[in-house]
Design a protein around this motif. Structure first.
Motif, mmCIF file in Angstrom:
data_model
loop_
_atom_site.group_PDB
_atom_site.id
_atom_site.type_symbol
_atom_site.label_atom_id
_atom_site.label_comp_id
_atom_site.label_asym_id
_atom_site.label_seq_id
_atom_site.Cartn_x
_atom_site.Cartn_y
_atom_site.Cartn_z
ATOM 1 N N ASN A 127 -3.954 1.476 7.025
ATOM 2 C CA ASN A 127 -2.830 0.868 6.312
ATOM 3 C C ASN A 127 -1.674 0.570 7.271
ATOM 4 O O ASN A 127 -1.116 1.486 7.882
ATOM 5 N N TYR A 172 -7.907 5.013 3.316
ATOM 6 C CA TYR A 172 -8.066 5.424 1.923
ATOM 7 C C TYR A 172 -6.738 5.356 1.180
ATOM 8 O O TYR A 172 -5.664 5.474 1.774
ATOM 9 N N TRP A 173 -6.819 5.172 -0.128
ATOM 10 C CA TRP A 173 -5.636 5.227 -0.970
ATOM 11 C C TRP A 173 -5.337 6.678 -1.320
ATOM 12 O O TRP A 173 -6.202 7.401 -1.796
ATOM 13 N N LYS A 174 -4.110 7.108 -1.036
ATOM 14 C CA LYS A 174 -3.694 8.468 -1.370
ATOM 15 C C LYS A 174 -2.423 8.386 -2.201
ATOM 16 O O LYS A 174 -1.389 7.907 -1.722
ATOM 17 N N ASP A 175 -2.515 8.861 -3.429
ATOM 18 C CA ASP A 175 -1.365 8.800 -4.336
ATOM 19 C C ASP A 175 -0.160 9.496 -3.720
ATOM 20 O O ASP A 175 -0.271 10.596 -3.156
ATOM 21 N N SER A 205 0.264 6.467 0.199
ATOM 22 C CA SER A 205 -0.116 5.109 0.574
ATOM 23 C C SER A 205 0.776 4.067 -0.095
ATOM 24 O O SER A 205 1.252 4.257 -1.212
ATOM 25 N N ALA A 216 0.960 0.006 -1.415
ATOM 26 C CA ALA A 216 0.135 -1.134 -1.816
ATOM 27 C C ALA A 216 0.480 -2.291 -0.885
ATOM 28 O O ALA A 216 1.370 -3.092 -1.157
ATOM 29 N N ASP A 276 -11.160 1.516 -6.194
ATOM 30 C CA ASP A 276 -9.764 1.948 -6.069
ATOM 31 C C ASP A 276 -9.574 2.990 -4.967
ATOM 32 O O ASP A 276 -8.541 3.651 -4.905
ATOM 33 N N TRP A 332 -6.838 1.150 0.199
ATOM 34 C CA TRP A 332 -5.502 0.655 -0.152
ATOM 35 C C TRP A 332 -5.508 -0.828 -0.544
ATOM 36 O O TRP A 332 -4.558 -1.308 -1.161
ATOM 37 N N GLN A 366 -4.586 -1.368 -6.589
ATOM 38 C CA GLN A 366 -3.372 -1.480 -5.776
ATOM 39 C C GLN A 366 -3.001 -2.923 -5.427
ATOM 40 O O GLN A 366 -1.955 -3.158 -4.803
#
Length: 377
Positions: free
Chosen positions: A125, A133-136, A139, A141, A191, A194, A199
């Motif tokens: 990212n 990876y998307w990490k709440d 990360s 959007a 999902d 990222w 997102q």
């Protein structure tokens, strides 16, 4: 033959070529154009076998010349070798250069042996930490930030220049650039990355994809890429498959990543998997583009007959026209994270049956894949 007849024949050839092969880069190198056409021809009666990171490392080893787990079992490297541009950003300059040098050697040697390289991109990212990876809570959007007009767009252009520099550098001993199948933003309908659907708006995804292809091709002069579009398996119709499609001028190859229908967690839904393969295989035929099963596999391969009874049986069904199937990597240290057999693995004998089947092609089966003289050994 008079000039009128010559010109008429040339016109017919050009028109026929246009309708037979809908490659997006009209300035693609001769070798890249030939690869595109030959992959289309292969898909009519055969399929190439591919393995991610096959030459970089395998089950219990790494960085050994001319070695792959597939070769240890069959005597041949996979026809398609997967690499990744993950280390081309978010790292120090020295780390990026080291990664580029390792991959450059890999790509050139694969080309010179007559094999094919495909490139995934686990893109770190550019606007926040914690990788791809998307990490709440951590990360961002970032597709809206890297698109034209976004706050990180200039940064994104610099990252693409790094990729372009690499593409310009993979020059073989014969002076030719090694073609690559570039597969950015894969599994975008999930999902976990990222750039995933949760997102990213449809409009932002398409804007970034179109800019990426245009900038590499038209501004940075990259002409040795074939561009692959590959969602995960979250579609059940052509309409759903094309929901984030950037258009015929920006995609060469349709693909899909599907582990879930082929035995992950002991669950099989081969009818569903075949239906999805058929959707984009037919789409590729209709649009005169390529199709491939861009990722699949069964971790640890506990089903000793998986290769012929699950994978091969599916690939031979319903008049599919897929250029290749690629299974994921064999980790060098994990005792369970592997997707291709190695000597004495439980599915080894069945994999040799898969290898021996005339339908499947490995690197040893290819000759002149980058030439108009292509034929099968």
């Amino acid at each position: 033959m008079n000039d009128k007849i010559k010109n008429a024949l040339l016109f017919v050839c050009l028109i026929t070529g246009h309708f037979l092969f809908s490659q997006i880069d009209k300035k693609a190198t001769k070798e890249t154009k030939n690869l595109y056409k030959n992959l289309k021809l292969i898909s009519k009666n055969h399929i190439l076998f591919g393995h991610q990171h096959a030459l970089e490392y395998g089950h219990g080893w790494s960085n050994e010349p001319n070695r792959s787990d597939v070769k240890s079992v069959t005597g041949s490297h996979p026809a398609v070798v997967g690499i990744d541009f993950s280390d081309f950003s978010g790292k120090s300059k020295d780390e990026i250069e080291k990664s580029k040098e390792t991959l450059r050697k890999n790509v050139i040697e694969t080309y010179e042996r007559g094999g094919i390289t495909t490139v995934s991109w686990h893109f770190n990212n550019p606007a926040s930490d914690e990788g791809f990876y998307w990490k709440d809570g951590i990360s961002k959007a970032s597709m809206s930030l890297i698109k034209p007009g976004g706050s990180n767009h200039e940064q994104y252009k610099e990252i693409l220049k790094t990729i372009a520099d690499f593409a310009h550098s993979v020059k073989a001993k014969n002076g030719k650039l090694s073609p690559m199948i570039f597969r950015p933003y894969h599994e975008f309908d999930g999902d976990w990355f990222w750039w995933g659907k949760s997102q990213t708006s449809r409009e932002d995804f398409i804007a970034v994809w179109q800019f990426t292809v245009s900038y590499l091709k038209d501004t940075l002069g990259v002409h040795n890429f074939i561009y692959a579009f590959s969602p995960d398996n979250r579609f059940n119709s052509e309409e759903e498959y094309l929901e984030r499609y950037p258009g015929d001028d920006f995609v060469d190859m349709f693909g899909m990543d599907d582990y879930g229908d082929f035995g992950r967690d002991g669950k099989y839904d081969l009818d569903a998997g075949l239906k999805k393969l058929k959707i984009f295989s037919d789409l590729a035929i209709k649009k005169k583009k390529l199709a491939a099963f861009t990722e699949t596999g069964l971790e640890s391969i506990p089903n000793e007959n998986w290769w012929t009874e699950i994978l091969l049986k599916t690939l031979k069904s319903n008049d599919l026209q897929l250029a290749y199937v690629l299974v994921w990597r064999n980790d060098k240290t994990s005792p369970t994270h592997y997707y291709a057999p190695f000597p004495d693995q439980i599915s080894e004998k069945n994999f040799i049956r898969f290898y021996d089947d005339p339908f499947t092609l490995f690197e040893k089966d290819l000759k002149n894949i980058y030439s108009t003289k292509f034929n099968l050994k």
